[in-house]
Design a protein around this motif. Structure first.
Motif, PDB file in Angstrom:
ATOM      1  N   SER A 102       0.845  -1.187   0.000  1.00 34.39           N
ATOM      2  CA  SER A 102       0.000   0.000   0.000  1.00 34.39           C
ATOM      3  C   SER A 102       0.879   1.235   0.000  1.00 34.39           C
ATOM      4  CB  SER A 102      -0.901   0.012   1.239  1.00 34.39           C
ATOM      5  OG  SER A 102      -1.684   1.170   1.269  1.00 34.39           O
ATOM      6  N   SER A 110       1.094   5.316  -0.144  1.00 30.00           N
ATOM      7  CA  SER A 110       0.327   6.543   0.036  1.00 30.00           C
ATOM      8  C   SER A 110       1.178   7.735  -0.373  1.00 30.00           C
ATOM      9  CB  SER A 110      -0.098   6.707   1.501  1.00 30.00           C
ATOM     10  OG  SER A 110      -0.953   5.662   1.875  1.00 30.00           O
ATOM     11  N   SER A 151       1.179  11.981  -0.440  1.00 34.74           N
ATOM     12  CA  SER A 151       0.491  13.213  -0.059  1.00 34.74           C
ATOM     13  C   SER A 151       1.249  14.404  -0.619  1.00 34.74           C
ATOM     14  CB  SER A 151       0.391  13.334   1.469  1.00 34.74           C
ATOM     15  OG  SER A 151       1.649  13.579   2.038  1.00 34.74           O
ATOM     16  N   SER A 158      -7.023  15.225  -2.437  1.00 31.95           N
ATOM     17  CA  SER A 158      -6.776  13.793  -2.562  1.00 31.95           C
ATOM     18  C   SER A 158      -7.700  13.227  -3.631  1.00 31.95           C
ATOM     19  CB  SER A 158      -7.052  13.080  -1.229  1.00 31.95           C
ATOM     20  OG  SER A 158      -8.427  13.120  -0.942  1.00 31.95           O
ATOM     21  N   VAL A 159      -7.389  12.030  -4.094  1.00 35.11           N
ATOM     22  CA  VAL A 159      -8.226  11.390  -5.106  1.00 35.11           C
ATOM     23  C   VAL A 159      -9.636  11.183  -4.577  1.00 35.11           C
ATOM     24  CG1 VAL A 159      -8.577   9.274  -6.416  1.00 35.11           C
ATOM     25  CG2 VAL A 159      -6.307  10.262  -6.266  1.00 35.11           C
ATOM     26  N   SER A 160      -9.752  10.900  -3.287  1.00 31.97           N
ATOM     27  CA  SER A 160     -11.065  10.609  -2.718  1.00 31.97           C
ATOM     28  C   SER A 160     -11.893  11.864  -2.474  1.00 31.97           C
ATOM     29  CB  SER A 160     -10.905   9.855  -1.392  1.00 31.97           C
ATOM     30  OG  SER A 160     -10.163  10.634  -0.467  1.00 31.97           O
ATOM     31  N   ARG A 217      -3.315  12.066 -10.177  1.00 27.59           N
ATOM     32  CA  ARG A 217      -3.757  10.734 -10.601  1.00 27.59           C
ATOM     33  C   ARG A 217      -2.878  10.233 -11.749  1.00 27.59           C
ATOM     34  NH1 ARG A 217      -9.430   9.520  -9.150  1.00 27.59           N
ATOM     35  NH2 ARG A 217      -9.463   8.096 -10.889  1.00 27.59           N
ATOM     36  N   LYS A 229      -0.710  -1.425  -4.173  1.00 31.97           N
ATOM     37  CA  LYS A 229      -1.918  -0.603  -4.125  1.00 31.97           C
ATOM     38  C   LYS A 229      -1.495   0.850  -3.930  1.00 31.97           C
ATOM     39  CE  LYS A 229      -5.394  -3.813  -2.341  1.00 31.97           C
ATOM     40  NZ  LYS A 229      -6.369  -4.056  -1.248  1.00 31.97           N
ATOM     41  N   ALA A 268      -2.404   5.115  -3.670  1.00 25.83           N
ATOM     42  CA  ALA A 268      -3.421   6.096  -3.294  1.00 25.83           C
ATOM     43  C   ALA A 268      -2.749   7.449  -3.152  1.00 25.83           C
ATOM     44  CB  ALA A 268      -4.079   5.705  -1.976  1.00 25.83           C
ATOM     45  N   ALA A 321      -3.373  11.349  -1.194  1.00 25.72           N
ATOM     46  CA  ALA A 321      -4.164  11.919  -0.105  1.00 25.72           C
ATOM     47  C   ALA A 321      -3.751  13.358   0.160  1.00 25.72           C
ATOM     48  CB  ALA A 321      -3.978  11.084   1.160  1.00 25.72           C
TER      49      ALA A 321
END
Length: 244
Positions: free
Chosen positions: A7, A9, A11, A17-19, A35, A49, A51, A53
């Protein structure tokens, strides 16, 4: 065969963040920019994975990885399959080559994990030995000793009630050289997965002959209760003695 998942992450200061659901075209462009940057790397590492943020909204994650005071624009970190935390050296600007090198080293096990820890005490004057993240293995996983360790939180009322009882217990068994009564602030130090604390206080017994499988203590919390348990389960302490 079990699949290993990583995972990662990422920042970036002052960006969404993508979310996060952006409300302006500028925010949308910024989100898409990150992205695209991450997707370019992700395409080369299907087992990871990824992400992104927002730094302000997820400041607790930066603190967990020791990156809260980095001062740089870009902070990258990863949870490895071993559950440990692997932060990357913070960057002022995104560099594909540096990120690729970091991920490659991580997958090959060539990175040093970050360990949240208070300073190791210079002196241990109390009969209850203080353990921190950096001294956990040396004290709790010492195979020559049985160890009873309390994981506590400074704000926990039950922990405060237990403190004088626990200290009395430690005083009572202090002549047992192969038995350690210890405590650790689980809010300020990383705790190994096998010693996970879901509430406070959480107490584990780590026998000398099975450090990888500690037993969660669920008995009474009087000195007599602890003494009875220790005498029944100790593997190297109390041997050849009926009473202390």
């Amino acid at each position: 065969m079990r699949e290993t998942l990583w995972s990662l992450s990422v920042s970036e200061r002052f960006h969404w963040s993508v979310s996060t659901k952006p409300t302006t075209s500028s925010c949308t462009r910024t989100t898409q920019l990150w992205r695209n940057k991450v997707a370019k790397i992700a395409n080369n590492h299907k087992e990871v994975k990824f992400a992104i943020a927002d730094e302000d909204e997820h400041s607790h994650l930066l603190a967990e990885f020791g990156l809260d005071d980095s001062g740089e624009e870009i902070n990258i970190a990863c949870y490895g399959p071993d559950g440990k935390k692997y932060p990357m050296e913070p960057m002022e600007e995104w560099e594909d080559d540096e990120v690729e090198e970091y991920i490659t080293k991580m997958k090959k096990g060539k990175l040093t994990p970050h360990l949240k820890s208070q300073p190791i005490p210079k002196r241990q004057d109390s009969p209850v030995k203080t353990v921190v993240g950096k001294s956990f293995d040396k004290i709790v996983k010492d195979k020559s000793k049985d160890v009873l360790i309390e994981l506590y939180a400074p704000w926990c009322g039950h922990c405060k009630q237990l403190e004088p009882i626990y200290k009395e217990l430690a005083t009572k068994v202090k002549k047992e050289k192969n038995l350690v009564i210890a405590k650790m602030d689980a809010t300020a130090n990383d705790v190994p997965e096998a010693f996970k604390a879901e509430g406070f206080p959480t107490i584990y017994f780590a026998p000398s002959d099975n450090k990888e499988n500690p037993v969660k203590y669920s008995g009474g919390r009087t000195v007599d209760d602890f003494m009875k348990y220790l005498k029944e389960h100790a593997t190297v302490a109390f041997k050849g003695k009926d009473e202390l």
